[in-house]
Design an enzyme around this catalytic site. Structure first.
Site, short mmCIF file in Angstrom:
data_model
loop_
_atom_site.label_atom_id
_atom_site.label_comp_id
_atom_site.label_asym_id
_atom_site.label_seq_id
_atom_site.Cartn_x
_atom_site.Cartn_y
_atom_site.Cartn_z
N LYS A 1 -7.04 -9.11 -11.70
CA LYS A 1 -8.17 -9.63 -10.94
C LYS A 1 -9.41 -8.79 -11.29
O LYS A 1 -9.29 -7.58 -11.51
CB LYS A 1 -7.80 -9.42 -9.45
N LYS B 1 -13.67 -3.33 -10.01
CA LYS B 1 -14.27 -2.08 -10.51
C LYS B 1 -13.16 -1.08 -10.85
O LYS B 1 -13.26 -0.33 -11.81
CB LYS B 1 -15.13 -1.52 -9.39
N LYS C 1 0.84 -1.21 0.00
CA LYS C 1 0.00 0.00 0.00
C LYS C 1 0.87 1.26 0.00
O LYS C 1 0.54 2.25 -0.64
CB LYS C 1 -0.94 0.00 1.21
#
Ligand code: SF4
Length: 338
Positions: A200, A203, A120
């Site tokens: 993957k 959205k 992250k």
């Protein structure tokens, strides 16, 4: 008012998911249908983890709508609010208290070595907020506040669960046993690739097919799917094992996969026809879901009623746990002042 059926004692499952709005096929195959199945065996607590979402979300404009749409999909897919508790994380504020208390027993070094934290940091270097580091602590609070004993996980989530178990062990050894050590329940959760055949399904990559999509929308989306690059011409033999359309056939057209594989390898079927078959099978598989969704959506206030009831039931458990935690930590409690 919804009634919570009286049941014999069963193990409690906890699972949380970020409010990502309308669910796509990857969400359905990778999580939601497992949630539905678990209800027959366990007492399930399903949480929409909106506070977790804030660790990566800077624009919260669609947060409420996304929560509502996601819950509508869950309910239409078969999550039954009579059997399971469905609620929003921030509606039970005791979770933030438990997060803070756990943060006092969690060495920072444990958190800094978490691989997803490092990822992250690379992904959003301009927003390395405190919540990102504390994410596993909040996750532990989520599970344990409801005394979750079983957590459905994919292989990749096992290290997170192990960290939660370490935090629980540390707390229990310092202050006496309050929490069960949550056990991972490895489920066969397929990783569903998106229409690009690379990432993957998500959205954020715009490579998804929503489970609530109309037959026309499904067909339009499926037609954009990347297939075997070796099939430049209709007469080129294909390799179904590397084609994501074929992979989706295995979920939606299981009775014909063998036949499709043979046809693809022998160039007996073209990709356009193959995609047409997929669109039709996907659409007919999701027909009942679409009907249920439309019916639930036509009941004004239904989702809110489910979430309000879920928050009440979740909070009753949470309050009991947090009282036990404060007592074991020997905090002077307000009730002691009387
Ligand atoms: S025929 Fe079907 S399985 Fe074969 S490459 Fe084309 S889309 Fe994929």
């Amino acid at each position: 008012m919804l009634n919570f059926a009286t049941k014999k004692m069963r193990k409690r499952v906890f699972s949380g998911a970020r409010p990502t709005g309308r669910q796509h096929i990857g969400n359905y195959l990778g999580a939601v249908r497992n949630y539905v199945a678990l209800q027959d065996e366990y007492d399930c607590v399903y949480c929409i983890v909106d506070i977790h979402a804030l660790t990566t979300l800077e624009d919260t404009e669609s947060l409420r709508e996304d929560t509502h749409e996601m819950v509508l999909d869950w309910l239409a897919a078969g999550i039954d609010p009579q059997k399971s508790i469905v609620f929003v994380q921030s509606h039970v504020p005791q979770v933030t208290e438990l997060h803070t208390l756990f943060s006092m027993v969690t060495p920072l070094s444990w958190l800094l070595r978490v691989p997803t934290f490092k990822e992250k940091v690379k992904m959003q270097p301009e927003n390395v907020n405190y919540g990102l580091v504390g994410y596993p602590v909040l996750m532990t609070a989520d599970i344990t506040l409801y005394k979750g004993e079983v957590v459905p996980v994919g292989e990749d989530q096992l290290p997170h669960l192990e960290l939660a178990r370490e935090i629980v062990r540390r707390f229990n050894s310092l202050f006496g046993v309050v929490f069960p050590e949550p056990q991972g329940k490895l489920a066969n959760l397929p990783l569903v690739l998106g229409l690009d055949g690379v990432q993957k399904m998500s959205k954020s990559y715009d490579n998804q097919i929503e489970i609530s999509a109309s037959p026309e929308e499904i067909s339009k989306r499926v037609m954009t799917a990347v297939t075997d690059p070796a099939r430049k011409y209709r007469s080129d033999p294909g390799h179904p094992e590397i084609c994501n359309v074929f992979c989706l056939h295995s979920f939606f057209t299981p009775a014909r996969v063998e036949e499709i594989a043979v046809e693809c390898r022998g160039a007996g079927i073209g990709c356009v026809d193959c995609k047409k078959i997929l669109s039709e099978s996907m659409s007919s598989n999701l027909k009942r879901f679409r009907e249920r969704r439309a019916s639930l959506a036509s009941k004004p206030g239904y989702v809110n009623e489910v979430l309000a009831d879920g928050a009440n039931r979740a909070e009753a458990i949470a309050e009991e746990t947090i009282r036990e935690v404060r007592s074991n930590m020997r905090l002077l409690q307000r009730s002691d002042l009387r």
